[in-house]
Design a protein around this motif. Sequence first.
Motif, PDB file in Angstrom:
ATOM      1  N   ARG A   1       0.816  -1.216   0.000  1.00  0.00           N
ATOM      2  CA  ARG A   1       0.000   0.000   0.000  1.00  0.00           C
ATOM      3  C   ARG A   1       0.848   1.263   0.000  1.00  0.00           C
ATOM      4  N   VAL A   2       1.885   1.283   0.826  1.00  0.00           N
ATOM      5  CA  VAL A   2       2.651   2.510   1.036  1.00  0.00           C
ATOM      6  C   VAL A   2       3.774   2.686   0.017  1.00  0.00           C
ATOM      7  N   ALA A   3       4.479   1.586  -0.294  1.00  0.00           N
ATOM      8  CA  ALA A   3       5.650   1.686  -1.161  1.00  0.00           C
ATOM      9  C   ALA A   3       5.416   1.158  -2.564  1.00  0.00           C
ATOM     10  N   GLY A   4       4.340   0.390  -2.757  1.00  0.00           N
ATOM     11  CA  GLY A   4       4.089  -0.210  -4.064  1.00  0.00           C
ATOM     12  C   GLY A   4       4.100   0.774  -5.226  1.00  0.00           C
ATOM     13  N   PRO A   5       3.353   1.894  -5.149  1.00  0.00           N
ATOM     14  CA  PRO A   5       3.348   2.851  -6.263  1.00  0.00           C
ATOM     15  C   PRO A   5       4.726   3.421  -6.568  1.00  0.00           C
ATOM     16  N   ARG A   6       5.528   3.666  -5.518  1.00  0.00           N
ATOM     17  CA  ARG A   6       6.877   4.217  -5.751  1.00  0.00           C
ATOM     18  C   ARG A   6       7.770   3.174  -6.410  1.00  0.00           C
TER      19      ARG A   6
ATOM     20  N   GLY B   1      11.552   5.536   4.390  1.00  0.00           N
ATOM     21  CA  GLY B   1      10.967   6.776   4.899  1.00  0.00           C
ATOM     22  C   GLY B   1       9.461   6.796   4.750  1.00  0.00           C
ATOM     23  N   ARG B   2       8.957   6.276   3.630  1.00  0.00           N
ATOM     24  CA  ARG B   2       7.511   6.204   3.428  1.00  0.00           C
ATOM     25  C   ARG B   2       6.849   5.271   4.442  1.00  0.00           C
TER      26      ARG B   2
END
Length: 393
Positions: free
Chosen positions: A111-116, A141-142
């Motif tokens: 959820r938090v790092a997948g798009p990046r 950091g995310r």
Amino acid sequence: MALDLAQRHELRLLAASRPALPVLLTLGRFARPIRRMPGLGWLVADPVTARRILNDPEHFTLLGEGGVGHLWAQVLGDWVYDAFDGAGHHTLRTKARELFTEDNAAALVARVAGPRLDQCTAALAAGETVDIADLGRVVVGRIVADLLGLHVAAPDDDAAYRDIFETGERLAALALGSTASTHLPEATVAAARTIVAQMTGGVAAAWRDAPADRLLGRCRELGLGLRETEGLAVLLMVAGTETAASAMARTVALLHDTASQQRLRAEPHRIADAVREGLRVTTPAPVIGRSVSADVQVAGRRLRAGERVLMLTYTANNAPGGFDLDREYLPDNRQLWFGAGRHLCLGAPVARAELTALLRALLATGRPWRIVERRYGRRVLIPTYARLRIALS
């Protein structure tokens, strides 16, 4: 025996972090199972002996000289003595354990790092170079920002997450040089407390208002008080930032330097093996300290209360050899890179999920990567790459 390419880079990286570190870890080869060294205390590089010590809270503590708890009690306050190794420790671990299951960790990272990480895949496929060391810091950091409910003015700006990572890095750096002693000078304690106040400034509000599916809200729902939650937040910043980012970049380098990425691309179901081997070989926390709290016999040697013990986990974990996707499970070393016993790293599933997600993002390009530039981190607490720029071949 001559060192291979991967081993040479790892040795240089260790030396860049602290020139004396490779010397200490090499001494460990002569410290099996345990040996006393003047000025340092007892050195242990045998995984079975290290695990025996880490699983013996009756005779060893991390609250005395040489233990990380002793260091952080000076910064966070005397409550650490109870929460880290006292009666409150079991309660804290029991309540917090469900926050970091394998499934929860995988969902968090997706959820938090997948798009990046999807952006990383697209950038490489488009012919761009990507700095994996920087990407690791941004991803971590995310994760930290999400876990702690930190306000980020520009959520899509990598710079904001680098700042969060660097805050944790500055706090951890204050421990640099504590190998000889964990007693911190007053000026260091004051500086650390200033950083802690900066890091936890928003925790109280988030602890009260965060939804139950976020870390701080879940802490509240589980009955963790604000003080314990703030302490957990600090520990996540310190223990879960540099170590995770280090393992991410170094594992990508190991896969390249050993040519194992070819195997992994052909057999992507081996990602779990690559993650385990990457963590074993890199062992981002290369030394774990304990203080002897009561006289005890270990491996035929008499250890006395007040003495220090340094577990050279990097030496112990690398004794079986270099990175090898075909290496069988090593029961003596099992997860020793995360510690052992009741102080086994609580965030281990998150670290594995972060590394797994990164490798999947690289494999999704469908092509091998090459290292365009690498630079070792210098004078850092956790050995790491300052820069590791890759491009597709």
